[in-house]
Design a protein around this motif. Structure first.
Motif, PDB file in Angstrom:
ATOM      1  N   ASN A   1       0.937  -1.039  -0.045  1.00  0.00           N
ATOM      2  CA  ASN A   1      -0.061  -0.143  -0.037  1.00  0.00           C
ATOM      3  C   ASN A   1       0.874   1.312   0.039  1.00  0.00           C
ATOM      4  O   ASN A   1       0.298   2.596   0.079  1.00  0.00           O
ATOM      5  CB  ASN A   1      -0.843  -0.125   0.942  1.00  0.00           C
ATOM      6  N   ALA A   2       2.061   1.179   0.073  1.00  0.00           N
ATOM      7  CA  ALA A   2       2.928   2.256  -0.217  1.00  0.00           C
ATOM      8  C   ALA A   2       2.817   3.011  -1.601  1.00  0.00           C
ATOM      9  O   ALA A   2       3.073   1.997  -2.673  1.00  0.00           O
ATOM     10  CB  ALA A   2       4.499   2.076   0.265  1.00  0.00           C
ATOM     11  N   MET A   3       2.764   4.307  -1.879  1.00  0.00           N
ATOM     12  CA  MET A   3       2.648   4.836  -2.844  1.00  0.00           C
ATOM     13  C   MET A   3       3.137   6.094  -2.914  1.00  0.00           C
ATOM     14  O   MET A   3       3.428   6.786  -2.014  1.00  0.00           O
ATOM     15  CB  MET A   3       0.884   4.985  -3.501  1.00  0.00           C
ATOM     16  N   HIS A   4       3.824   6.528  -4.157  1.00  0.00           N
ATOM     17  CA  HIS A   4       4.359   7.763  -4.300  1.00  0.00           C
ATOM     18  C   HIS A   4       3.364   8.892  -4.702  1.00  0.00           C
ATOM     19  O   HIS A   4       2.509   8.405  -5.613  1.00  0.00           O
ATOM     20  CB  HIS A   4       5.533   7.803  -5.377  1.00  0.00           C
ATOM     21  N   VAL A   5       3.015   9.839  -3.755  1.00  0.00           N
ATOM     22  CA  VAL A   5       1.971  10.814  -4.173  1.00  0.00           C
ATOM     23  C   VAL A   5       2.964  11.998  -4.684  1.00  0.00           C
ATOM     24  O   VAL A   5       3.762  12.672  -3.982  1.00  0.00           O
ATOM     25  CB  VAL A   5       1.377  11.087  -3.001  1.00  0.00           C
ATOM     26  N   SER A   6       2.378  12.669  -5.837  1.00  0.00           N
ATOM     27  CA  SER A   6       2.823  13.831  -6.427  1.00  0.00           C
ATOM     28  C   SER A   6       1.850  14.876  -6.695  1.00  0.00           C
ATOM     29  O   SER A   6       0.907  14.556  -7.036  1.00  0.00           O
ATOM     30  CB  SER A   6       3.317  13.250  -8.035  1.00  0.00           C
ATOM     31  N   THR A   7       2.407  16.017  -6.112  1.00  0.00           N
ATOM     32  CA  THR A   7       1.687  17.142  -6.046  1.00  0.00           C
ATOM     33  C   THR A   7       2.350  18.139  -6.723  1.00  0.00           C
ATOM     34  O   THR A   7       3.342  18.128  -7.235  1.00  0.00           O
ATOM     35  CB  THR A   7       1.409  17.643  -4.637  1.00  0.00           C
ATOM     36  N   VAL A   8       1.654  19.574  -6.621  1.00  0.00           N
ATOM     37  CA  VAL A   8       2.082  20.692  -7.566  1.00  0.00           C
ATOM     38  C   VAL A   8       2.276  21.603  -6.493  1.00  0.00           C
ATOM     39  O   VAL A   8       1.380  22.112  -5.747  1.00  0.00           O
ATOM     40  CB  VAL A   8       1.318  21.037  -8.512  1.00  0.00           C
ATOM     41  N   THR A   9       3.402  22.384  -6.408  1.00  0.00           N
ATOM     42  CA  THR A   9       3.605  23.600  -5.584  1.00  0.00           C
ATOM     43  C   THR A   9       2.751  24.637  -5.927  1.00  0.00           C
ATOM     44  O   THR A   9       2.608  24.848  -7.331  1.00  0.00           O
ATOM     45  CB  THR A   9       5.191  23.737  -5.352  1.00  0.00           C
ATOM     46  N   ALA A  10       2.892  25.974  -5.445  1.00  0.00           N
ATOM     47  CA  ALA A  10       2.267  27.036  -5.706  1.00  0.00           C
ATOM     48  C   ALA A  10       3.117  27.856  -6.946  1.00  0.00           C
ATOM     49  O   ALA A  10       2.441  28.470  -7.783  1.00  0.00           O
ATOM     50  CB  ALA A  10       2.253  28.006  -4.493  1.00  0.00           C
ATOM     51  N   ASN A  11       4.337  27.300  -7.121  1.00  0.00           N
ATOM     52  CA  ASN A  11       5.073  27.848  -8.361  1.00  0.00           C
ATOM     53  C   ASN A  11       5.397  27.010  -9.383  1.00  0.00           C
ATOM     54  O   ASN A  11       6.020  27.043 -10.381  1.00  0.00           O
ATOM     55  CB  ASN A  11       6.563  28.467  -7.824  1.00  0.00           C
ATOM     56  N   GLY A  12       4.328  25.938  -9.380  1.00  0.00           N
ATOM     57  CA  GLY A  12       4.470  25.013 -10.743  1.00  0.00           C
ATOM     58  C   GLY A  12       5.284  23.765 -10.512  1.00  0.00           C
ATOM     59  O   GLY A  12       5.482  23.251 -11.475  1.00  0.00           O
ATOM     60  N   ARG A  13       6.097  23.713  -9.352  1.00  0.00           N
ATOM     61  CA  ARG A  13       7.072  22.600  -9.332  1.00  0.00           C
ATOM     62  C   ARG A  13       6.349  21.352  -8.781  1.00  0.00           C
ATOM     63  O   ARG A  13       5.600  21.429  -7.732  1.00  0.00           O
ATOM     64  CB  ARG A  13       8.295  22.980  -8.474  1.00  0.00           C
ATOM     65  N   PRO A  14       6.755  20.085  -9.500  1.00  0.00           N
ATOM     66  CA  PRO A  14       6.363  18.924  -8.802  1.00  0.00           C
ATOM     67  C   PRO A  14       6.858  18.595  -7.419  1.00  0.00           C
ATOM     68  O   PRO A  14       8.113  18.871  -7.214  1.00  0.00           O
ATOM     69  CB  PRO A  14       6.741  17.852  -9.967  1.00  0.00           C
ATOM     70  N   ASP A  15       6.158  17.888  -6.599  1.00  0.00           N
ATOM     71  CA  ASP A  15       6.728  17.669  -5.302  1.00  0.00           C
ATOM     72  C   ASP A  15       6.113  16.105  -5.130  1.00  0.00           C
ATOM     73  O   ASP A  15       5.293  15.885  -5.179  1.00  0.00           O
ATOM     74  CB  ASP A  15       6.234  18.543  -4.359  1.00  0.00           C
ATOM     75  N   GLY A  16       6.992  15.319  -4.426  1.00  0.00           N
ATOM     76  CA  GLY A  16       6.394  13.992  -4.254  1.00  0.00           C
ATOM     77  C   GLY A  16       7.120  13.222  -2.909  1.00  0.00           C
ATOM     78  O   GLY A  16       8.127  13.763  -2.374  1.00  0.00           O
ATOM     79  N   ARG A  17       6.426  12.249  -2.473  1.00  0.00           N
ATOM     80  CA  ARG A  17       6.814  11.564  -1.193  1.00  0.00           C
ATOM     81  C   ARG A  17       5.906  10.388  -1.098  1.00  0.00           C
ATOM     82  O   ARG A  17       4.960  10.236  -2.024  1.00  0.00           O
ATOM     83  CB  ARG A  17       6.431  12.505   0.080  1.00  0.00           C
ATOM     84  N   ILE A  18       6.518   9.411  -0.218  1.00  0.00           N
ATOM     85  CA  ILE A  18       5.748   8.078  -0.243  1.00  0.00           C
ATOM     86  C   ILE A  18       4.739   8.378   0.983  1.00  0.00           C
ATOM     87  O   ILE A  18       5.093   8.841   2.131  1.00  0.00           O
ATOM     88  CB  ILE A  18       6.797   6.969   0.061  1.00  0.00           C
ATOM     89  N   VAL A  19       3.550   7.874   1.000  1.00  0.00           N
ATOM     90  CA  VAL A  19       2.439   7.621   1.862  1.00  0.00           C
ATOM     91  C   VAL A  19       1.859   6.125   1.831  1.00  0.00           C
ATOM     92  O   VAL A  19       1.965   5.653   1.027  1.00  0.00           O
ATOM     93  CB  VAL A  19       1.565   8.793   1.660  1.00  0.00           C
ATOM     94  N   LEU A  20       0.949   6.023   2.682  1.00  0.00           N
ATOM     95  CA  LEU A  20       0.229   4.953   2.631  1.00  0.00           C
ATOM     96  C   LEU A  20      -1.187   4.817   2.167  1.00  0.00           C
ATOM     97  O   LEU A  20      -2.024   5.801   2.810  1.00  0.00           O
ATOM     98  CB  LEU A  20       0.543   3.908   4.049  1.00  0.00           C
ATOM     99  N   LEU A  21      -1.566   4.136   1.107  1.00  0.00           N
ATOM    100  CA  LEU A  21      -3.168   4.017   0.726  1.00  0.00           C
ATOM    101  C   LEU A  21      -4.002   3.336   1.977  1.00  0.00           C
ATOM    102  O   LEU A  21      -3.520   2.302   2.447  1.00  0.00           O
ATOM    103  CB  LEU A  21      -3.158   2.978  -0.268  1.00  0.00           C
ATOM    104  N   LYS A  22      -4.944   3.771   2.269  1.00  0.00           N
ATOM    105  CA  LYS A  22      -5.785   3.565   3.217  1.00  0.00           C
ATOM    106  C   LYS A  22      -7.212   2.650   2.844  1.00  0.00           C
ATOM    107  O   LYS A  22      -7.647   2.154   3.658  1.00  0.00           O
ATOM    108  CB  LYS A  22      -6.116   4.264   4.287  1.00  0.00           C
ATOM    109  N   ASP A  23      -7.564   3.344   1.632  1.00  0.00           N
ATOM    110  CA  ASP A  23      -8.938   2.576   1.326  1.00  0.00           C
ATOM    111  C   ASP A  23      -8.764   2.832  -0.448  1.00  0.00           C
ATOM    112  O   ASP A  23      -8.283   3.795  -0.743  1.00  0.00           O
ATOM    113  CB  ASP A  23     -10.155   3.309   1.816  1.00  0.00           C
TER     114      ASP A  23
END
Length: 213
Positions: free
Chosen positions: A46-68
């Motif tokens: 259930n470990a997954m890499h979550v990618s988001t976008v910062t306010a200045n348009g840069r990608p940001d990623g980290r590992i979190v755990l899927l719960k459902d």
């Protein structure tokens, strides 16, 4: 041992994947691969890499755990005031990536993001170990701190504050749901000619397509 990083190489030979082999429902297909990862002993499937976008348009990623994982979407929990929490609130789109090297498989998910209900967050928070519940209060996630002592001192304070009573869910802590509009299943194949099957939502229906590797 390879002399350079570029010498690292693995040939993928375990399985193949075709549009005729997959479920018409991508969530059912996800569950099938997730169960296969469990059966194969993949650590924390259930470990997954979550990618988001910062306010200045840069990608940001980290590992979190899927719960459902359900027809409604894919859920994980975090501090809403953290970097990823604020990024998702301000730009509610995300991509998720699962990698199962033991099976030579990868799953990529893209979609719109919303907060889960407070009731749903309460249910999950109440299921967490007590130490994790207190930890949600201790950490002002993503903020700069002087040392680990800051965390440990705050932890002791909160353990005393909540002694002999339930730990309530912090108002700044809860879940996000990623509601997919694209899900891709990747199966490694020899000579880097991998199999890629994508589900793409169009007019409320899922279109299944094969992609070139």
């Amino acid at each position: 041992m390879p002399s350079t990083i570029s010498d690292l190489r693995k040939e993928y030979t375990l399985n193949g994947l075709d549009t005729a082999d997959v479920s018409p429902d991508p969530i059912a297909q996800f569950r099938h691969w997730f169960e296969a990862a469990l059966d194969a002993g993949v650590p924390e499937p259930n470990a997954m890499h979550v990618s988001t976008v910062t306010a200045n348009g840069r990608p940001d990623g980290r590992i979190v755990l899927l719960k459902d994982a359900s027809d409604a979407g894919f859920v994980f929990y975090t501090n809403y005031q953290s970097s990823k929490g604020q990024q998702l609130i301000n730009h509610p789109f995300a991509s998720l990536t699962f990698f199962y090297p033991e099976l030579e498989r990868q799953i990529r998910i893209e979609g719109h993001v919303e907060k889960v209900s407070e009731a749903e967050s309460d249910v999950y928070f109440n299921s967490r170990p007590r130490g994790s519940q207190i930890g949600a209060w201790v950490s002002n996630q993503s903020s700069v701190i002087a040392s680990r002592d800051v965390l440990e001192n705050r932890q002791r304070e909160l353990e005393s504050q909540f002694a002999d009573k339930p730990v309530p869910r912090p108002p700044h802590w809860g879940g996000f749901r990623v509601m997919p509009d694209a899900i891709e299943f990747w199966q490694g194949r020899p000579s880097r000619l991998h199999d890629r099957i994508r589900y793409r939502k169009q007019d409320g229906n899922w279109i299944i397509e094969r992609l070139s590797p």
